[in-house]
Design a protein around this motif. Structure first.
Motif, PDB file in Angstrom:
ATOM      1  N   PRO A 159       0.777  -1.246   0.000  1.00  0.00           N
ATOM      2  CA  PRO A 159       0.000   0.000   0.000  1.00  0.00           C
ATOM      3  C   PRO A 159       0.802   1.286   0.000  1.00  0.00           C
ATOM      4  N   VAL A 160       1.963   1.327   0.652  1.00  0.00           N
ATOM      5  CA  VAL A 160       2.699   2.587   0.751  1.00  0.00           C
ATOM      6  C   VAL A 160       3.118   3.113  -0.622  1.00  0.00           C
ATOM      7  N   PRO A 161       3.814   2.320  -1.452  1.00  0.00           N
ATOM      8  CA  PRO A 161       4.150   2.842  -2.789  1.00  0.00           C
ATOM      9  C   PRO A 161       2.918   3.084  -3.641  1.00  0.00           C
ATOM     10  N   ALA A 162       1.847   2.295  -3.418  1.00  0.00           N
ATOM     11  CA  ALA A 162       0.620   2.498  -4.194  1.00  0.00           C
ATOM     12  C   ALA A 162       0.006   3.859  -3.887  1.00  0.00           C
ATOM     13  N   VAL A 163      -0.015   4.241  -2.612  1.00  0.00           N
ATOM     14  CA  VAL A 163      -0.549   5.558  -2.236  1.00  0.00           C
ATOM     15  C   VAL A 163       0.324   6.672  -2.802  1.00  0.00           C
ATOM     16  N   LEU A 228       4.719  12.852   8.834  1.00  0.00           N
ATOM     17  CA  LEU A 228       3.748  11.789   9.066  1.00  0.00           C
ATOM     18  C   LEU A 228       3.588  11.545  10.559  1.00  0.00           C
ATOM     19  N   GLY A 229       2.392  11.146  10.963  1.00  0.00           N
ATOM     20  CA  GLY A 229       2.154  10.813  12.366  1.00  0.00           C
ATOM     21  C   GLY A 229       2.722   9.449  12.703  1.00  0.00           C
ATOM     22  N   GLY A 230       2.677   9.104  13.963  1.00  0.00           N
ATOM     23  CA  GLY A 230       3.155   7.794  14.402  1.00  0.00           C
ATOM     24  C   GLY A 230       4.517   7.813  15.040  1.00  0.00           C
ATOM     25  N   VAL A 253      -5.033  13.989   2.747  1.00  0.00           N
ATOM     26  CA  VAL A 253      -5.584  12.630   2.781  1.00  0.00           C
ATOM     27  C   VAL A 253      -4.457  11.609   2.692  1.00  0.00           C
ATOM     28  N   ALA A 254      -3.499  11.859   1.800  1.00  0.00           N
ATOM     29  CA  ALA A 254      -2.358  10.955   1.665  1.00  0.00           C
ATOM     30  C   ALA A 254      -1.545  10.887   2.952  1.00  0.00           C
ATOM     31  N   VAL A 255      -1.382  12.021   3.628  1.00  0.00           N
ATOM     32  CA  VAL A 255      -0.630  12.050   4.891  1.00  0.00           C
ATOM     33  C   VAL A 255      -1.303  11.163   5.938  1.00  0.00           C
ATOM     34  N   VAL A 256      -2.619  11.257   6.040  1.00  0.00           N
ATOM     35  CA  VAL A 256      -3.350  10.437   7.015  1.00  0.00           C
ATOM     36  C   VAL A 256      -3.176   8.952   6.698  1.00  0.00           C
ATOM     37  N   LEU A 257      -3.347   8.578   5.426  1.00  0.00           N
ATOM     38  CA  LEU A 257      -3.236   7.173   5.042  1.00  0.00           C
ATOM     39  C   LEU A 257      -1.821   6.643   5.270  1.00  0.00           C
ATOM     40  N   LEU A 258      -0.813   7.416   4.867  1.00  0.00           N
ATOM     41  CA  LEU A 258       0.574   6.969   5.040  1.00  0.00           C
ATOM     42  C   LEU A 258       0.946   6.893   6.519  1.00  0.00           C
ATOM     43  N   SER A 259       0.409   7.788   7.328  1.00  0.00           N
ATOM     44  CA  SER A 259       0.674   7.736   8.772  1.00  0.00           C
ATOM     45  C   SER A 259       0.125   6.444   9.367  1.00  0.00           C
ATOM     46  N   LEU A 260      -1.075   6.057   8.938  1.00  0.00           N
ATOM     47  CA  LEU A 260      -1.682   4.820   9.438  1.00  0.00           C
ATOM     48  C   LEU A 260      -0.929   3.595   8.937  1.00  0.00           C
ATOM     49  N   LEU A 261      -0.482   3.644   7.670  1.00  0.00           N
ATOM     50  CA  LEU A 261       0.173   2.478   7.076  1.00  0.00           C
ATOM     51  C   LEU A 261       1.578   2.252   7.605  1.00  0.00           C
ATOM     52  N   THR A 262       2.246   3.314   8.048  1.00  0.00           N
ATOM     53  CA  THR A 262       3.638   3.178   8.496  1.00  0.00           C
ATOM     54  C   THR A 262       3.797   3.189  10.009  1.00  0.00           C
ATOM     55  N   ALA A 263       2.724   3.506  10.737  1.00  0.00           N
ATOM     56  CA  ALA A 263       2.833   3.577  12.199  1.00  0.00           C
ATOM     57  C   ALA A 263       2.743   2.186  12.806  1.00  0.00           C
ATOM     58  N   GLY A 305       8.715 -11.441  -2.174  1.00  0.00           N
ATOM     59  CA  GLY A 305       7.860 -10.516  -2.911  1.00  0.00           C
ATOM     60  C   GLY A 305       7.886  -9.166  -2.223  1.00  0.00           C
ATOM     61  N   GLY A 306       7.177  -8.185  -2.768  1.00  0.00           N
ATOM     62  CA  GLY A 306       7.182  -6.850  -2.167  1.00  0.00           C
ATOM     63  C   GLY A 306       8.422  -6.094  -2.588  1.00  0.00           C
ATOM     64  N   SER A 307       8.290  -4.770  -2.650  1.00  0.00           N
ATOM     65  CA  SER A 307       9.392  -3.966  -3.187  1.00  0.00           C
ATOM     66  C   SER A 307       9.821  -2.824  -2.280  1.00  0.00           C
ATOM     67  N   THR A 308       9.208  -2.668  -1.101  1.00  0.00           N
ATOM     68  CA  THR A 308       9.562  -1.552  -0.225  1.00  0.00           C
ATOM     69  C   THR A 308       9.780  -2.062   1.190  1.00  0.00           C
ATOM     70  N   PRO A 309      10.403  -1.230   2.048  1.00  0.00           N
ATOM     71  CA  PRO A 309      10.608  -1.642   3.438  1.00  0.00           C
ATOM     72  C   PRO A 309       9.299  -1.901   4.180  1.00  0.00           C
ATOM     73  N   PHE A 310       8.183  -1.369   3.658  1.00  0.00           N
ATOM     74  CA  PHE A 310       6.910  -1.531   4.350  1.00  0.00           C
ATOM     75  C   PHE A 310       6.122  -2.732   3.850  1.00  0.00           C
ATOM     76  N   ALA A 311       6.618  -3.405   2.790  1.00  0.00           N
ATOM     77  CA  ALA A 311       5.878  -4.533   2.230  1.00  0.00           C
ATOM     78  C   ALA A 311       5.782  -5.678   3.231  1.00  0.00           C
ATOM     79  N   ALA A 312       6.869  -5.931   3.981  1.00  0.00           N
ATOM     80  CA  ALA A 312       6.855  -7.027   4.957  1.00  0.00           C
ATOM     81  C   ALA A 312       5.810  -6.772   6.034  1.00  0.00           C
TER      82      ALA A 312
END
Length: 472
Positions: A159-163, A228-230, A253-263, A305-312
């Motif tokens: 989700p992070v690179p997708a956003v 980003l929050g978190g 909106v992107a900031v809120v989503l990325l904060s939730l996805l990376t926190a 699989g996955g391509s970013t540090p957040f994929a795992a």
């Protein structure tokens, strides 16, 4: 509470002139470069309207108190007040726009519009409000579509690179996720100029150390950075060629989503699992720490699989677990949930076991992943010990050590034989699973046959060796 809707966009001066119902005509001022816009309309017959202007207005006047001798001073004061343009209504005071005013507006760079007698000032004001309403409607629709696109991106496999990609597309620019040390974790979209990229990195440092957001310009590009929050120290950077009224809302909106996805998120159960790790680090035995993991049983998952540090982290969340580790190539997850195939991932899954058996399950998950890659299958499960459970472990292990003694000290040979047997003697699939050339596989298997003094074309021999390999 901050209003989530974007502000009303200004009306481009060109759009106002293009409205045939108004009949406005530009007769003085600099050429329109696309940046001239009207924020509101104001009518004044004051000799000096400066005190009553806020900036950005289309100032309308019939020139009641205007005299040729004061035309230059009048134009200068209107420009000083920050007005966007001057609209001059001909009749009843003047039959034509005074030439002195035309010259003054040209001299001071003030756009001058002729308002024909058939167009009342109220009609001009109504035309501006109508164009503003249409622009606001378009901007609201754009922002709504962007919000929907960002939400859909957040639900994707990585989700992070997708956003970030969706944000770059919606804003028509570049989106960058900065790490706490300033490194670019992920970038997407149009490549900015080197100067703009350097300025964005500098702006990200400013945000990381203080305000929640900041904006700047560099080499004609508009820059924005958002913390980003978190508490992770991550910063979102955006570079765009222009700046629309709703861009800040879309980025928010992107900031809120990325904060939730990376926190990091930790439930009560996850807190107990963290406590188990702490106890192990402080010297407790696995048996003492195991009860804190929960009742189980637990499955070990090996994935690629996955391509970013957040994929795992996204994969672990999808599998219902916070117990995840990655070395950049293989991701390992321990979960007490049912494991299903995940888009973009190849999975090897152990059978469910008690905490004390997790180490052995980890080995079996690794073998399952190799088989999944060799057979190009999204998910392969290890299905327990089967017939090996009919034998006493000590006796089976002793037999295996004796039978495979010629391969002792050659782990590459033993592993090649194991994978080759598991893949029914396929040279190509074994080569894929071990990431070696097929000729290397042939040479190793031939060496195994020589050292063990067996005929590997014999099904009984293969079965015996497979049984032995399960215990080493």
């Amino acid at each position: 509470m901050t209003d989530p809707t974007p502000p009303t966009p200004p009306v481009p001066l060109a759009a106002l002139l293009a409205d045939r119902d108004l009949g406005l005509r530009r007769i003085a001022g600099p050429p329109d470069d696309g940046s001239q816009a009207v924020h509101w309309v104001h009518t004044s017959e004051m000799a000096d309207p400066y005190p009553y202007l806020l900036g950005g207005e289309l100032l309308l006047t019939a020139g009641v108190q205007l005299r040729d001798a004061h035309a230059d001073e009048y134009a200068a004061r209107v420009v000083e007040a920050g007005a966007a343009a001057l609209g001059f209504g001909v009749t009843p005071v003047y039959d034509t726009v005074p030439p002195a005013l035309v010259e003054a507006c040209d001299r001071h760079g003030l756009p001058l519009l002729e308002v024909p007698p058939r167009t009342p000032f109220t009609t001009v004001a109504r035309g501006v409000w109508r164009l503003m309403a249409e622009a606001r409607h378009r901007e609201l629709r754009r922002v709504t579509q962007a919000q929907q696109g960002l939400a859909a991106a957040a639900a994707r496999q990585d989700p992070v690179p997708a956003v970030l990609r969706q944000l770059a597309v919606r804003l028509g620019g570049r989106a960058v996720l900065f790490a706490p040390d300033g490194a670019e974790l992920h970038t997407t979209g149009r490549l900015p100029s080197p100067g703009a990229r350097t300025a964005l990195a500098r702006l990200a440092r400013v945000v990381r150390g203080g305000p929640a957001s900041a904006t700047d310009t560099a080499q004609g590009a508009h820059l924005a950075a958002y913390a980003l929050g978190g508490g992770q120290g991550l910063v979102l950077g955006v570079v765009t060629e222009g700046r629309e009224a709703g861009d800040h809302t879309v980025a928010g909106v992107a900031v809120v989503l990325l904060s939730l996805l990376t926190a990091p998120h930790q439930s009560a159960a996850e807190a107990g699992r963290s406590a188990a790790l702490v106890r192990l680090l402080l010297g407790a035995t696995p048996a003492e720490a195991a009860p804190l993991l929960g009742p189980g049983p637990w499955s070990v998952v090996h994935a690629r699989g996955g391509s970013t540090p957040f994929a795992a982290g996204a994969l672990a969340a999808a599998l219902g677990s916070a117990l995840v580790d990655t070395d950049g190539t293989t991701t390992r997850v321990v979960t007490d949930r049912e494991v299903t195939a995940r888009p973009g991932w190849t999975l090897g899954v152990s059978e469910p076991v008690e905490p004390a058996e997790l180490a052995a399950a980890d080995t079996r998950a690794e073998r399952a992943l190799r088989r999944a890659e060799a057979t190009r299958t999204p998910l392969v499960r290890h299905h327990g010990e089967g017939l090996t459970g009919l034998f006493a472990p000590e006796e089976a292990a002793a037999h295996a050590r004796t039978r495979l003694a010629p391969l002792t000290g050659s782990p590459a040979l033993a592993e090649t034989l194991r994978v080759w047997l598991s893949l029914h003697g396929s040279w190509d699939r074994t080569a894929v699973a071990l990431t070696v050339h097929r000729n290397t596989v042939r040479q190793r298997i031939a060496r195994c046959a020589t050292l063990l003094d067996v005929d590997l074309d014999d099904a009984d021999v293969r079965m015996e060796l497979w049984f032995a390999l399960r215990w080493v």
